[in-house]
Structures are given as C-alpha cells and as structure tokens.
Scaffold this active site. Structure first.
Site: not given
Length: 313
Positions: A35, A56, A81
């Site tokens: 992505s 994260e 996120f």
C-alpha cells in the site's frame, strides 16, 4: 480525457532515487509494503527496509531509534493506523525529541471508503498539527509529491507527509518549486479564494471553472503545507478577495480550514466556508460517493462560494 496519477508512485520513485545517493535513507513499514508502494525500494536496498509487522507503535519507535542513530527513516503506514494507534510515539519519541523522522501516512482521507469509519483517516491533520515540531504537508500532484519527499529528506526534524491512493491530474508546471510553508497560486482571481490541498486541489480548480462561467473569478491556492501555514498567502487572499472557501478530505475540526481560519479570525476577518466532513463519522461507501455525500465536489465548492457572494440584505 485527463490522465490521473497515483502520488504514491511519485513517492516510491523519488525514495529510490534518494536512496541511490544517500545511504542514510531507510524505510520502516508495518506490513504495508504494497500500500505504500515501497517494494521497489526493498528490491533495490533489501537491507534498508525494515518491516515491523502490524505494530504501529513499534513502527514509529523503530523510526525514532534509527533517526537517533543517524539514519533518515521514512516511516510508512496507512495514515489512519499510524496517527491513531501511534500518536503517543509520534508525540514523545518523534516530536518531543525532534527526531529526524519522516512519517508517511498513505491511503489518507476517505481513500479506504468502503472499509468504513475505522479506516477513514479524517482526523490525521488535526492530531498531528496540534503537536509541536512537526511539519505537516499534503501534496496535490506527482510533481509536488516528488519535491515534497526530497524536501522532507533535506530538512532536519519531523515531517508528516499525507498521501492518498486516489488518482489526481498533474496540476503544476514543470518549473514549479515546492517549499514547506508556501502556498502555490494555481489561478489568479479577485472575487473569492478557494483553498485546498491533496486530492481536493483538482476539485477546487474545477469549481473555479464553474464559477468563471457565472462571472466570478476565483483565486485558487494549493495550500500543501498545513503547518506551518502560509500566513502571507492567507492574509493576501482575505485582503484582496474578501471571502475564502476551504475544502479538505478531513473533518472540519482542526484541519486545513481551521488552520486558515486561525489566521483570518485573528488578523483580517472575512466571511469563510469550511468544507469537509462536518464532525461526524463518515458512512461506509466508495470514495466517490463519500465525497459527493459531503459536498466535496466542484459543484458543492461552487455553491459554497456563491453563498459567500450573495449580497447582504
């Protein structure tokens, strides 16, 4: 037919080019190589891409550690996120320490429309803009994206780079020179000013065409940097056009419109309209439908400008 470009491609190509000349450039991913389109960087520099998995907080912490070791980390994740789950690390590990970390929030705004409110990244500007030391920017086309990536690598300190996965047209001329904190004038006009960034910039340009058909000449400012905001450009717009419409793929609280309004209300109050997601969780739906749902279309922007231009009774 206008050709559309994915700004993540410009990001990927520029990152590889930077890596060729500067071995300090590294990438940190949270299982988001696809992505963030950093696969080409991994292929070229397999030892300089670190994938921490879906973690994260670790993602940002590792980036801060690499910066403290003299590297220039581009920390990549879906914006919703990274900014939501790792905000404490962004504040304490990156901003408070003034670490040389480049946070790259991809698939921002309403780009993940069909995945619902958990994946909509419509608060990231507000969260990150409120933290000291972070430069916050959202380029509008491939050329500006490439230049913003290079500028981020050259400037010392934290940068938040907001990238969408939505296609956008090329908007800037080849001689355009990006600089943090400087708006680009895409269209002159004296009747009203339209301000946007990211994927919304192309839409305000279309709105300006619609307004011109009704005899209203709009100034269009691409305000790529939200912090620091280009105060001079905002004040000139207020002084010379007397009315401002902002449009953003973000909540109307704390984002681009708020940043512009903070300047206007304190120094040169003029009528404004702030277009965006009006303080609600966006419903589930494809991105095009969501933008239409919230009036973030050329027609919706035109109508907001026309409302400002109505004679006072």
């Amino acid at each position: 037919m206008t050709m559309l470009y994915d700004c993540r491609d410009a990001f990927s190509e520029t990152l590889v080019a930077l890596g060729e000349t500067d071995e300090r450039i590294v990438v940190v991913n949270n299982d988001s190589v696809g992505s963030s389109k950093t696969g080409a960087f991994r292929e070229r520099f397999p030892d300089r891409l670190i994938n921490v998995g879906i973690a994260e907080q670790n993602l940002v912490g590792v980036g801060a550690g690499l910066a403290n070791a003299g590297k220039i980390p581009f920390v990549c994740s879906a914006s919703c996120f990274m900014t939501g789950r790792a905000l404490e690390q962004i504040k304490a590990d990156v901003a408070y320490s003034n670490a040389n970390v480049k946070l790259v929030g991809v698939s921002s705004g309403l780009a993940y429309g069909a995945l619902g409110a958990t994946h909509h990244s419509i608060e990231d500007f507000a969260w990150v803009r409120a933290i000291a030391n972070i430069t916050v920017t959202a380029p509008a086309d491939p050329l500006e994206t490439a230049q913003a990536v290079r500028a981020a690598a050259q400037v010392a300190g934290p940068v938040f780079l907001r990238l969408s996965r939505m296609g956008v047209p090329a908007l800037h001329d080849a001689d355009y020179a990006f600089a943090f904190g400087k708006a680009s004038l895409l269209r002159p006009g004296g009747d009203v000013t339209l301000i946007a960034n990211g994927v919304m910039t192309a839409r305000v340009l279309e709105a300006a065409d619609l307004l011109a058909a009704q005899g209203i000449e709009s100034r269009v400012l691409n305000m790529a940097t939200v912090r620091p905001i280009d105060r001079e450009a905002v004040l000139a717009a207020a002084r010379e056009t007397g009315a401002i419409v902002t449009a953003e793929e973000h909540t109307t609280f704390g984002g681009l419109g708020s940043a512009v309004a903070e300047v206007v209300v304190q120094h040169l109050p003029v009528p404004m309209r702030i277009l965006g997601v009006p303080g609600v969780f966006a419903p589930t739906g494809d991105t095009k439908w969501l933008l239409e749902h919230f009036g973030l279309t050329p027609e919706g922007i035109r109508d907001a400008a026309l409302e400002l231009k109505k004679p006072v009774r």
